[in-house]
Design an enzyme around this catalytic site. Structure first.
Site, PDB file in Angstrom:
ATOM      1  N   VAL A  15      38.055  41.933  38.035  1.00  0.00           N
ATOM      2  CA  VAL A  15      39.461  42.026  37.618  1.00  0.00           C
ATOM      3  C   VAL A  15      39.615  42.939  36.398  1.00  0.00           C
ATOM      4  O   VAL A  15      40.455  43.847  36.374  1.00  0.00           O
ATOM      5  CB  VAL A  15      40.036  40.624  37.302  1.00  0.00           C
ATOM      6  CG1 VAL A  15      41.500  40.731  36.916  1.00  0.00           C
ATOM      7  CG2 VAL A  15      39.861  39.681  38.483  1.00  0.00           C
ATOM      8  N   LYS A 107      42.116  30.057  35.442  1.00  0.00           N
ATOM      9  CA  LYS A 107      42.726  28.768  35.838  1.00  0.00           C
ATOM     10  C   LYS A 107      41.840  27.582  35.485  1.00  0.00           C
ATOM     11  O   LYS A 107      42.326  26.476  35.230  1.00  0.00           O
ATOM     12  CB  LYS A 107      43.064  28.752  37.328  1.00  0.00           C
ATOM     13  CG  LYS A 107      41.900  29.095  38.244  1.00  0.00           C
ATOM     14  CD  LYS A 107      41.890  30.548  38.616  1.00  0.00           C
ATOM     15  CE  LYS A 107      40.672  30.892  39.421  1.00  0.00           C
ATOM     16  NZ  LYS A 107      40.704  32.229  39.975  1.00  0.00           N
ATOM     17  N   VAL A 134      47.003  31.941  39.297  1.00  0.00           N
ATOM     18  CA  VAL A 134      47.297  31.278  40.573  1.00  0.00           C
ATOM     19  C   VAL A 134      47.661  32.313  41.640  1.00  0.00           C
ATOM     20  O   VAL A 134      48.645  33.040  41.514  1.00  0.00           O
ATOM     21  CB  VAL A 134      48.473  30.282  40.441  1.00  0.00           C
ATOM     22  CG1 VAL A 134      48.675  29.526  41.751  1.00  0.00           C
ATOM     23  CG2 VAL A 134      48.238  29.306  39.312  1.00  0.00           C
ATOM     24  N   ILE A 138      50.412  37.034  44.246  1.00  0.00           N
ATOM     25  CA  ILE A 138      51.701  36.364  44.498  1.00  0.00           C
ATOM     26  C   ILE A 138      52.307  35.947  43.151  1.00  0.00           C
ATOM     27  O   ILE A 138      51.689  35.169  42.430  1.00  0.00           O
ATOM     28  CB  ILE A 138      51.523  35.092  45.368  1.00  0.00           C
ATOM     29  CG1 ILE A 138      50.819  35.429  46.683  1.00  0.00           C
ATOM     30  CG2 ILE A 138      52.881  34.448  45.630  1.00  0.00           C
ATOM     31  CD1 ILE A 138      50.574  34.209  47.573  1.00  0.00           C
ATOM     32  N   GLY A 189      34.550  40.676  46.034  1.00  0.00           N
ATOM     33  CA  GLY A 189      35.101  40.332  44.711  1.00  0.00           C
ATOM     34  C   GLY A 189      36.091  39.183  44.742  1.00  0.00           C
ATOM     35  O   GLY A 189      36.833  38.980  43.788  1.00  0.00           O
ATOM     36  N   GLU A 192      34.531  33.156  42.870  1.00  0.00           N
ATOM     37  CA  GLU A 192      34.259  32.903  41.459  1.00  0.00           C
ATOM     38  C   GLU A 192      32.791  33.249  41.157  1.00  0.00           C
ATOM     39  O   GLU A 192      31.955  33.277  42.070  1.00  0.00           O
ATOM     40  CB  GLU A 192      34.505  31.425  41.132  1.00  0.00           C
ATOM     41  CG  GLU A 192      35.953  30.993  41.279  1.00  0.00           C
ATOM     42  CD  GLU A 192      36.895  31.801  40.393  1.00  0.00           C
ATOM     43  OE1 GLU A 192      36.731  31.801  39.174  1.00  0.00           O
ATOM     44  OE2 GLU A 192      37.798  32.460  40.941  1.00  0.00           O
ATOM     45  N   ASP A 203      38.475  25.306  42.637  1.00  0.00           N
ATOM     46  CA  ASP A 203      39.352  26.417  42.243  1.00  0.00           C
ATOM     47  C   ASP A 203      40.775  26.171  42.762  1.00  0.00           C
ATOM     48  O   ASP A 203      41.760  26.397  42.061  1.00  0.00           O
ATOM     49  CB  ASP A 203      38.799  27.745  42.786  1.00  0.00           C
ATOM     50  CG  ASP A 203      39.678  28.908  42.410  1.00  0.00           C
ATOM     51  OD1 ASP A 203      39.627  29.350  41.245  1.00  0.00           O
ATOM     52  OD2 ASP A 203      40.465  29.369  43.263  1.00  0.00           O
ATOM     53  N   LYS A 207      44.260  25.557  40.471  1.00  0.00           N
ATOM     54  CA  LYS A 207      45.541  26.252  40.686  1.00  0.00           C
ATOM     55  C   LYS A 207      46.666  25.254  40.968  1.00  0.00           C
ATOM     56  O   LYS A 207      47.788  25.428  40.496  1.00  0.00           O
ATOM     57  CB  LYS A 207      45.406  27.244  41.839  1.00  0.00           C
ATOM     58  CG  LYS A 207      44.502  28.420  41.500  1.00  0.00           C
ATOM     59  CD  LYS A 207      44.088  29.155  42.751  1.00  0.00           C
ATOM     60  CE  LYS A 207      43.204  30.340  42.421  1.00  0.00           C
ATOM     61  NZ  LYS A 207      42.508  30.870  43.597  1.00  0.00           N
ATOM     62  N   GLY A 305      40.990  39.205  44.639  1.00  0.00           N
ATOM     63  CA  GLY A 305      40.569  40.601  44.692  1.00  0.00           C
ATOM     64  C   GLY A 305      41.069  41.401  43.503  1.00  0.00           C
ATOM     65  O   GLY A 305      41.995  40.997  42.796  1.00  0.00           O
TER      66      GLY A 305
HETATM   67  P1  NDP Z   1      33.452  38.764  36.980  1.00  0.00           P
HETATM   68  O1  NDP Z   1      32.311  37.822  36.993  1.00  0.00           O
HETATM   69  O2  NDP Z   1      33.470  39.888  37.955  1.00  0.00           O
HETATM   70  O3  NDP Z   1      33.610  39.407  35.522  1.00  0.00           O
HETATM   71  C1  NDP Z   1      33.446  38.668  34.356  1.00  0.00           C
HETATM   72  C2  NDP Z   1      33.393  39.630  33.185  1.00  0.00           C
HETATM   73  O4  NDP Z   1      33.315  38.868  31.981  1.00  0.00           O
HETATM   74  C3  NDP Z   1      32.201  40.581  33.202  1.00  0.00           C
HETATM   75  O5  NDP Z   1      32.579  41.875  32.817  1.00  0.00           O
HETATM   76  C4  NDP Z   1      31.252  39.982  32.151  1.00  0.00           C
HETATM   77  O6  NDP Z   1      30.482  40.937  31.452  1.00  0.00           O
HETATM   78  C5  NDP Z   1      32.260  39.371  31.185  1.00  0.00           C
HETATM   79  N1  NDP Z   1      31.655  38.295  30.424  1.00  0.00           N
HETATM   80  C6  NDP Z   1      31.106  37.146  30.878  1.00  0.00           C
HETATM   81  N2  NDP Z   1      30.629  36.401  29.866  1.00  0.00           N
HETATM   82  C7  NDP Z   1      30.886  37.092  28.748  1.00  0.00           C
HETATM   83  C8  NDP Z   1      30.640  36.855  27.373  1.00  0.00           C
HETATM   84  N3  NDP Z   1      30.017  35.747  26.945  1.00  0.00           N
HETATM   85  N4  NDP Z   1      31.035  37.784  26.479  1.00  0.00           N
HETATM   86  C9  NDP Z   1      31.652  38.903  26.881  1.00  0.00           C
HETATM   87  N5  NDP Z   1      31.938  39.183  28.173  1.00  0.00           N
HETATM   88  C10 NDP Z   1      31.542  38.283  29.090  1.00  0.00           C
HETATM   89  O7  NDP Z   1      34.755  37.855  37.139  1.00  0.00           O
HETATM   90  P2  NDP Z   1      36.173  38.228  37.769  1.00  0.00           P
HETATM   91  O8  NDP Z   1      36.621  39.530  37.262  1.00  0.00           O
HETATM   92  O9  NDP Z   1      36.119  38.003  39.238  1.00  0.00           O
HETATM   93  O10 NDP Z   1      37.077  37.046  37.189  1.00  0.00           O
HETATM   94  C11 NDP Z   1      37.504  37.033  35.857  1.00  0.00           C
HETATM   95  C12 NDP Z   1      38.522  35.924  35.668  1.00  0.00           C
HETATM   96  O11 NDP Z   1      39.623  36.132  36.557  1.00  0.00           O
HETATM   97  C13 NDP Z   1      38.015  34.515  35.998  1.00  0.00           C
HETATM   98  O12 NDP Z   1      38.663  33.585  35.144  1.00  0.00           O
HETATM   99  C14 NDP Z   1      38.487  34.290  37.445  1.00  0.00           C
HETATM  100  O13 NDP Z   1      38.634  32.938  37.755  1.00  0.00           O
HETATM  101  C15 NDP Z   1      39.823  34.996  37.379  1.00  0.00           C
HETATM  102  N6  NDP Z   1      40.351  35.442  38.667  1.00  0.00           N
HETATM  103  C16 NDP Z   1      39.563  36.189  39.503  1.00  0.00           C
HETATM  104  C17 NDP Z   1      40.094  36.664  40.677  1.00  0.00           C
HETATM  105  C18 NDP Z   1      39.289  37.476  41.632  1.00  0.00           C
HETATM  106  O14 NDP Z   1      39.791  37.755  42.734  1.00  0.00           O
HETATM  107  N7  NDP Z   1      38.061  37.889  41.292  1.00  0.00           N
HETATM  108  C19 NDP Z   1      41.492  36.377  41.069  1.00  0.00           C
HETATM  109  C20 NDP Z   1      42.246  35.614  40.081  1.00  0.00           C
HETATM  110  C21 NDP Z   1      41.662  35.158  38.939  1.00  0.00           C
HETATM  111  P3  NDP Z   1      29.293  41.768  32.186  1.00  0.00           P
HETATM  112  O15 NDP Z   1      29.991  42.575  33.238  1.00  0.00           O
HETATM  113  O16 NDP Z   1      28.711  42.602  31.105  1.00  0.00           O
HETATM  114  O17 NDP Z   1      28.385  40.745  32.765  1.00  0.00           O
HETATM  115  N1  HSE Z   2      37.977  32.792  43.653  1.00  0.00           N
HETATM  116  C1  HSE Z   2      39.396  32.844  43.733  1.00  0.00           C
HETATM  117  C2  HSE Z   2      39.823  32.821  45.170  1.00  0.00           C
HETATM  118  C3  HSE Z   2      39.914  34.074  43.044  1.00  0.00           C
HETATM  119  O1  HSE Z   2      38.991  33.095  46.031  1.00  0.00           O
HETATM  120  O2  HSE Z   2      40.996  32.534  45.440  1.00  0.00           O
HETATM  121  C4  HSE Z   2      41.417  34.110  42.953  1.00  0.00           C
HETATM  122  O3  HSE Z   2      41.880  33.139  42.064  1.00  0.00           O
END
Ligand code: NDP
Ligand code: HSE
Length: 335
Positions: A15, A107, A134, A138, A189, A192, A203, A207, A305
């Protein structure tokens, strides 16, 4: 134009990298929408050297999320790291106490620490924005908080997890095994960092809690929801449902009963083909809100995504850029 909105960004994963990329590539359009420039001024990740399809190498990298949150040169903290506790929570607390608005997709953290974080928001007059938490693309938070603000909500139900819906659809439509479908969802992607949160239903529950707090009562807690995921559903189960003209979906529901209590549940359901949730496929999510006077309102869209989630995060950033100057208290006010 007003002065830039200065952003501290934690997380450049699925994200965060897409949010950063769009803030750079679409800078002109997004700043015009916001009425002021939107600038990332510093960021935090675990690994500063990882290739992410976005180049922030000219900006300061801060190892500690809490240190980033405390920087005087940021107006808002965008937390896209994840985790209910630990560094994400610490950074959120630091930001709110320093009167910096918080944008988060987390969340798990909101479900667990809602009361604490909104108490800080209220005390320090800093907003918490969480559209991305959430159903990703949407805009359901906006719909509940603003579009349906004049309604009495009676029921919120739907498909709230993209990973589970992707797995169940892939098993039904392509006949692949659960584990292979989960791997695909991870590669795309959707899942979680700990995918057991997805497949065990947590999850979805996180939500549902956010929606129930928004729609019903901020005092509702996770412990009130019986949660069952899709871990035990086999390819044979999915195929048998398909042969019977049905579809298996992980369904979340929260209903206000006549006596004022709530019936809530997360569980897989076998739905008739004619059920409105049956054709919702892949990473798509759907939410139906029953309320008066609107009657019923259904929203369908991508629930996980990079792009769909970035869309929600950008909406929150733009909201803050537009209205920051008017804020005298938390932007979110409980019912
Ligand atoms: P990722 O695992 O892809 O990315 C997490 C990021 O956080 C990475 O860049 C990681 O760094 C960084 N990170 C983790 N721990 C630390 C730390 N201690 N200090 C600094 N940086 C840190 O997760 P997502 O992007 O998929 O998800 C991020 C958030 O968004 C979560 O809360 C998830 O629930 C939420 N979300 C995700 C969705 C999805 O479709 N993926 C949809 C809606 C919500 P590094 O890259 O260096 O490891
Ligand atoms: N892991 C979550 C899902 C990301 O699959 O819906 C979006 O919140």
């Amino acid at each position: 134009m007003r002065r830039p909105l200065r952003i501290g960004l934690i997380g450049l994963g699925v994200v965060g990298a897409e949010v950063a990329r769009l803030l750079l590539v679409e800078q002109k359009t997004l700043s015009a929408q916001a009425g002021r420039p939107l600038e990332i001024v510093a960021y935090s990740t675990r690994d500063p050297h990882k290739q992410r399809g976005v180049d922030l190498s000219k900006l300061p990298w801060v190892a500690s999320p809490a240190e980033l949150a405390a920087r005087e040169d940021i107006d808002i903290l965008v937390e896209l790291m994840g985790g209910a506790d630990g560094p994400a929570l610490e950074a959120a607390e630091v930001a709110l106490k320093a009167r910096k608005h918080l944008v988060t997709a987390n969340k798990a953290m909101l479900a667990k620490h809602w009361a604490h974080l909104f108490a800080l928001s209220k005390k320090h007059h800093a907003a918490i924005m969480f559209e991305a938490s959430v159903c990703a693309g949407i805009p359901v938070v906006k719909v509940l908080r603003e579009g349906l603000a004049g309604n009495r909500i009676s029921r919120i139900s739907g498909i709230l997890n993209g990973t589970c819906n992707y797995i169940l659809s892939a098993m039904a439509e392509r006949g692949i095994e659960f584990a292979d479908a989960l791997k695909e969802a991870q590669n795309l992607g959707y899942a979680e960092a700990d995918p057991t949160l997805d497949i065990d239903g947590w999850d979805t529950a996180h939500k549902l809690i956010v929606l129930a707090k928004l729609g019903f009562d901020p005092a509702i807690t996770l412990e009130q929801i019986p949660v069952k995921g899709i871990r035990d559903i086999t390819l044979a189960d999915v195929q048998a449902a398909k042969v019977a003209g049905k579809a298996i979906r992980l369904v979340a529901s929260a209903e206000k009963k006549a006596d004022g209590t709530y019936a809530m549940e997360v569980a897989p359901k076998v739905l008739d083909a004619a059920h409105p949730l049956a054709p919702v496929s892949g990473p798509m999510n759907a939410i139906t809100i029953d309320a008066q006077p609107v009657q019923s309102c259904t929203l369908i869209g991508p629930g996980a995504g990079a792009g769909p989630t970035a869309s929600a995060v950008l909406a929150d950033i733009i909201d803050l850029a537009r209205f920051d100057i008017l804020l005298e208290g938390p932007l979110y006010l409980p019912r």
